[in-house]
Design an enzyme around this catalytic site. Structure first.
Site, PDB file in Angstrom:
ATOM      1  N   HIS A  59      -2.528   6.576   4.412  1.00 42.34           N
ATOM      2  CA  HIS A  59      -1.086   6.645   4.612  1.00 42.34           C
ATOM      3  C   HIS A  59      -0.537   7.941   4.038  1.00 42.34           C
ATOM      4  O   HIS A  59      -1.082   8.495   3.072  1.00 42.34           O
ATOM      5  CB  HIS A  59      -0.389   5.492   3.894  1.00 42.34           C
ATOM      6  CG  HIS A  59      -0.604   4.149   4.516  1.00 42.34           C
ATOM      7  ND1 HIS A  59      -1.267   3.948   5.701  1.00 42.34           N
ATOM      8  CD2 HIS A  59      -0.202   2.907   4.096  1.00 42.34           C
ATOM      9  CE1 HIS A  59      -1.274   2.657   5.991  1.00 42.34           C
ATOM     10  NE2 HIS A  59      -0.640   2.002   5.031  1.00 42.34           N
ATOM     11  N   CYS A  97       0.815  -1.214   0.000  1.00 43.60           N
ATOM     12  CA  CYS A  97       0.000   0.000   0.000  1.00 43.60           C
ATOM     13  C   CYS A  97       0.850   1.267   0.000  1.00 43.60           C
ATOM     14  O   CYS A  97       0.547   2.235  -0.721  1.00 43.60           O
ATOM     15  CB  CYS A  97      -0.958  -0.002   1.185  1.00 43.60           C
ATOM     16  SG  CYS A  97      -0.179  -0.404   2.761  1.00 43.60           S
TER      17      CYS A  97
END
Length: 338
Positions: free
Chosen positions: A242, A129
């Site tokens: 993130h 990710c």
């Protein structure tokens, strides 16, 4: 285009839930979905197109009649069951680390290296990710100016460790505010009101497995096995999305103004870079969005040559559950079957 029959391995998890939502919302012609999970989910169901669809136990016989199997159930289960899905005639898009280092398995971010899908052998790997979120901004700049090195400091949300980790952040926050001790279960250290500069396990060279993933996968996706990469990956007390601070050394001069133009034209990227208006990428604004936000774009003051314009730094934020996982997997399926 014929209607497709999907299996979702890990359908009750955080990423599986997003996959189901995206299959409802996007353009793929879905005939059926078959939600699969562990025995813990026996008797459960998921919502799809307004109906409750029963969850089946993941097994080697789960893929008869399936066209596409989207896996988000962990590396060990992917290694065990993905070959069975391919043997049953399905194409597998795997969100775990199980096949990312296999040179025979394409590692794909569709906006960057969709051509790698050609000649696949039944399994396509979704990158890590953090790698996806970072490279969505790096790749367009590399295409116009080349890069010789990349340094990254990541700030990774609890969502990267799954739904139970997100619940742990929430419960620990309540505990600390109530004066109780925060007891870690999903993380090695307390996550509430803390940052943990270690994701994954430590390697002999002092790096972590998460940092090695970011390094190796970036080189492979960009087609640059010689690229110099340095990374530190940090878990932060954020529920979702993130972030990463990135420093690039380019091979040709690249001004911040030109970088903004390039990124504004890049698919899947949104430039959020108006400091005077306090507009910059943040997890709170990136969460729930398909695009990766990029901002704080400026010349790198540590650039080796005065006025050379060969150093650039910026900040990115992207939803780990969407572009960092579920959305990228669904986009791969769209490319394969469009």
């Amino acid at each position: 285009m014929k209607k497709l029959r999907f299996a979702i391995a890990g359908a009750t998890g955080a990423v599986g839930t997003e996959i189901l939502r995206l299959l409802e919302a996007r353009s793929l012609p879905v005939e059926t979905v078959r939600p699969l999970a562990s025995e813990r989910s026996v008797g459960a169901s998921v919502r799809f197109r307004g109906e409750d669809v029963p969850v089946s136990v993941l097994g080697r016989d789960s893929f008869d009649g399936v066209d596409v199997a989207l896996f988000s159930c962990g590396a060990s289960l992917s290694r065990e069951y993905a070959p069975a899905a391919v043997g049953a005639g399905a194409v597998v898009v795997d969100n775990s680390s199980a096949f990312r280092v296999d040179p025979a398995v394409p590692l794909v971010v569709p906006e960057i290296n969709a051509d790698a899908l050609e000649g696949h052998r039944g399994i396509v790997a979704n990158p890590n990710c953090t790698t996806i979120v970072t490279l969505m901004a790096v790749a367009p700049l590399a295409a116009v100016a080349g890069i010789s090195s990349m340094r990254v400091a990541s700030y990774q949300a609890a969502s990267g460790a799954g739904a139970r980790a997100m619940a742990e952040l929430t419960s620990q926050t309540a505990d600390v505010l109530a004066g109780r001790e925060a007891t870690p279960v999903e993380f090695d250290q307390p996550i509430a009101f803390n940052v943990i500069p270690a994701i994954g396990s430590f390697r002999d060279d002092g790096t972590t497995t998460e940092e090695r993933k970011l390094t190796d996968e970036s080189r492979r996706i960009l087609g640059r096995p010689d690229l110099r990469v340095s990374a530190v990956c940090v878990r932060v007390p954020v529920l979702r999305a993130h972030c990463a601070a990135v420093w690039l050394e380019t091979e040709r001069p690249l001004t911040p103004e030109r970088a903004r133009e390039v990124l504004a034209a890049a698919p899947g990227v949104k430039v959020v870079d108006e400091p005077a208006r306090l507009a910059y990428p943040m997890p709170i604004s990136a969460a729930g969005r398909s695009e990766v936000e990029v901002g704080r774009i400026r010349a790198d003051e540590s650039d080796s040559g005065p006025g050379s314009g060969m150093g650039l730094t910026f900040f990115v934020a992207g939803d780990q559950l969407l572009k960092g996982a579920a959305l990228n997997a669904v986009q791969i399926a769209e490319r394969l079957f469009s």
